[in-house]
Design an enzyme around this catalytic site. Sequence first.
Site, PDB file in Angstrom:
ATOM      1  N   GLY A 201      -3.449  17.338   9.670  1.00 42.75           N
ATOM      2  CA  GLY A 201      -4.238  16.162  10.164  1.00 42.75           C
ATOM      3  C   GLY A 201      -3.733  15.407  11.329  1.00 42.75           C
TER       4      GLY A 201
ATOM      5  N   ALA B 207       0.756  -1.352  -0.108  1.00 42.21           N
ATOM      6  CA  ALA B 207       0.054  -0.139   0.000  1.00 42.21           C
ATOM      7  C   ALA B 207       0.979   1.271   0.028  1.00 42.21           C
ATOM      8  CB  ALA B 207      -0.906  -0.049   1.297  1.00 42.21           C
TER       9      ALA B 207
ATOM     10  N   LYS C 165      -8.001   2.953   3.816  1.00 41.22           N
ATOM     11  CA  LYS C 165      -7.906   1.585   4.542  1.00 41.22           C
ATOM     12  C   LYS C 165      -9.374   1.492   5.211  1.00 41.22           C
ATOM     13  CE  LYS C 165      -3.552   1.020   4.327  1.00 41.22           C
ATOM     14  NZ  LYS C 165      -3.046  -0.513   4.106  1.00 41.22           N
TER      15      LYS C 165
ATOM     16  N   SER D 277      -5.137   0.246   9.687  1.00 47.24           N
ATOM     17  CA  SER D 277      -4.201   1.476  10.394  1.00 47.24           C
ATOM     18  C   SER D 277      -5.263   2.210  11.290  1.00 47.24           C
ATOM     19  CB  SER D 277      -3.717   2.327   9.308  1.00 47.24           C
ATOM     20  OG  SER D 277      -3.287   3.331   9.976  1.00 47.24           O
TER      21      SER D 277
ATOM     22  N   TYR E 159      -5.289   8.603   3.255  1.00 45.54           N
ATOM     23  CA  TYR E 159      -4.673   7.357   3.562  1.00 45.54           C
ATOM     24  C   TYR E 159      -5.697   6.420   4.473  1.00 45.54           C
ATOM     25  CZ  TYR E 159      -1.964   4.179   6.176  1.00 45.54           C
ATOM     26  OH  TYR E 159      -1.398   3.026   6.817  1.00 45.54           O
TER      27      TYR E 159
ATOM     28  N   ARG F 100       1.665  19.707  12.039  1.00 42.42           N
ATOM     29  CA  ARG F 100       1.404  18.839  10.644  1.00 42.42           C
ATOM     30  C   ARG F 100      -0.081  18.780  10.332  1.00 42.42           C
ATOM     31  NH1 ARG F 100       4.553  13.167   9.841  1.00 42.42           N
ATOM     32  NH2 ARG F 100       2.633  12.659  11.194  1.00 42.42           N
TER      33      ARG F 100
ATOM     34  N   HIS G 199       8.510   8.707   9.222  1.00 44.94           N
ATOM     35  CA  HIS G 199       8.246   8.724  10.624  1.00 44.94           C
ATOM     36  C   HIS G 199       9.084   9.015  11.624  1.00 44.94           C
ATOM     37  CE1 HIS G 199       4.766   6.549   9.447  1.00 44.94           C
ATOM     38  NE2 HIS G 199       5.313   5.730   8.507  1.00 44.94           N
TER      39      HIS G 199
HETATM   40  N1  UDP Z   1       6.560  13.969  14.181  1.00 45.18           N
HETATM   41  C1  UDP Z   1       7.387  15.056  14.449  1.00 45.18           C
HETATM   42  N2  UDP Z   1       8.499  15.289  13.452  1.00 45.18           N
HETATM   43  C2  UDP Z   1       8.790  14.430  12.652  1.00 45.18           C
HETATM   44  C3  UDP Z   1       7.919  13.323  12.180  1.00 45.18           C
HETATM   45  C4  UDP Z   1       6.827  13.217  13.153  1.00 45.18           C
HETATM   46  O1  UDP Z   1       6.998  15.928  15.391  1.00 45.18           O
HETATM   47  O2  UDP Z   1       9.872  14.562  11.573  1.00 45.18           O
HETATM   48  C5  UDP Z   1       5.557  13.672  15.035  1.00 45.18           C
HETATM   49  C6  UDP Z   1       4.150  13.746  14.083  1.00 45.18           C
HETATM   50  O3  UDP Z   1       3.443  15.049  14.153  1.00 45.18           O
HETATM   51  C7  UDP Z   1       3.320  12.777  15.153  1.00 45.18           C
HETATM   52  C8  UDP Z   1       4.277  11.795  15.737  1.00 45.18           C
HETATM   53  O4  UDP Z   1       5.660  12.626  15.546  1.00 45.18           O
HETATM   54  O5  UDP Z   1       2.613  13.402  16.053  1.00 45.18           O
HETATM   55  C9  UDP Z   1       4.356  10.386  15.004  1.00 45.18           C
HETATM   56  O6  UDP Z   1       4.275  10.865  13.637  1.00 45.18           O
HETATM   57  P1  UDP Z   1       4.713   9.468  12.596  1.00 45.18           P
HETATM   58  O7  UDP Z   1       4.994  10.239  11.149  1.00 45.18           O
HETATM   59  O8  UDP Z   1       5.907   8.819  13.080  1.00 45.18           O
HETATM   60  O9  UDP Z   1       3.337   8.792  12.559  1.00 45.18           O
HETATM   61  P2  UDP Z   1       1.866   9.121  12.416  1.00 45.18           P
HETATM   62  O10 UDP Z   1       1.166   9.136  13.728  1.00 45.18           O
HETATM   63  O11 UDP Z   1       1.567  10.287  11.556  1.00 45.18           O
HETATM   64  O12 UDP Z   1       1.246   8.015  11.696  1.00 45.18           O
END
Ligand code: UDP
Length: 378
Positions: free
Chosen positions: A335, A126, A196, A168, A192, A333, A241
């Site tokens: 959403g 995916a 799902k 997810s 996304y 960020r 991530h």
């Molecule tokens: N995050 C962050 N900085 C980054 C990447 C992620 O502060 O460079 C934060 C993001 O806003 C979320 C958490 O870390 O609150 C986990 O984000 P990730 O993208 O790992 O997973 P998600 O929860 O979006 O699936």
Amino acid sequence: MLNSRTISDLAQAFAASPNGFLIVDQGQPSFAVLPYETYKILKKGKTAQKKIKKILVTGGAGYIGSHTVKLLIDQDYEVVVFDNLSTSRREAVGGVKLVVGDLSDRDVLDKLFQEEKFDAVMHFAASIKVEESVANPGKYYRENVVSGLNLLESMMAHGVKSFVFSSSAAVYGEPEKNPINEVASCQPTNPYGETKLCFENILKWYGKGYGLNSISLRYFNAAGAMPDAELGYGRSLEHTHLIPRVLDAALGKTAEIEVFGNDYATPDGTCIRDYIHVLDLAEAHLLALKKLSEPGAHIYNVGTGRGSSVLEIIDQAMEITGRMIPMKISGRRAGDPARLVADSKKIQKELGWQPAYDLQDMIESSWEWQKLSGPGVV
Ligand code: UDP
């Protein structure tokens, strides 16, 4: 025709033995009376599926897929991986049979199902980037729904009716309360999560219409790697991530880690997530295989039930790596829900799943992997 005397005898017998009883004639069992629920369980046991041995794993060269393939092989399952290698590594499947192809290609799928007699399919393949899905929803509907449907159609045409789906926590959107259980309302905040959820619904109707047995596993935040850096994250040139990004900053591969918002309604103002070790997720798939003998579409959360904030992750990463990790607070960020923590009681109770690893294991094993492999290294 039962007369009133017989009916009253049966009623008394049920009152004494509500789970059913045996009618004995001259010392010999001659007739069993059971509640319908018990009859259904016995019938299901009798018609239970043949044991699952051979599995098609789509996306098996990717991050969670490759860890699951490793566990399947360790448990003597026969595995074929189907992957387009767009974001994954050929090396991640080791010596397991790999078919390079795309799920949009129905002919390739039909040929594969014709040649190999699969008992079940695990569907990891995916697109998974939230931000990209907002910018380019068409790609997500095409790859996560249309291609997935192609796979299901090919399965149905070849009589393969057992399916494990990588869903997810993104299906929940901004939850009304935490921890979140499976009956919470699903209001995804991005394409996304929407794709799902859409696919979960397709599985429900395929269960009713075509007898497909499926398990959807709603992953929370997968992290970590195989011990001794045997396997780890995929081949993306840039990690998206949090944990791998934090460790890239520790390695000096990036200048700093950006913290996306510190004004959330959480104790330190940064978002809270439920991080789950990739091997615990992989284990959930193996347990799911055993549940596939039960008809219908089943859904399980897979998380630890423990939430960690972005700042807690950075702190712990500094402790584990012994390095200073530069950070910069930037804007939220789009959403991102403030808090997402799983209630995983259902999978614990019904599949006997338990997380074996904690956050320290996740960061330590990721660190070992990234020190050796890093982003961009195939
Ligand atoms: N995050 C962050 N900085 C980054 C990447 C992620 O502060 O460079 C934060 C993001 O806003 C979320 C958490 O870390 O609150 C986990 O984000 P990730 O993208 O790992 O997973 P998600 O929860 O979006 O699936």
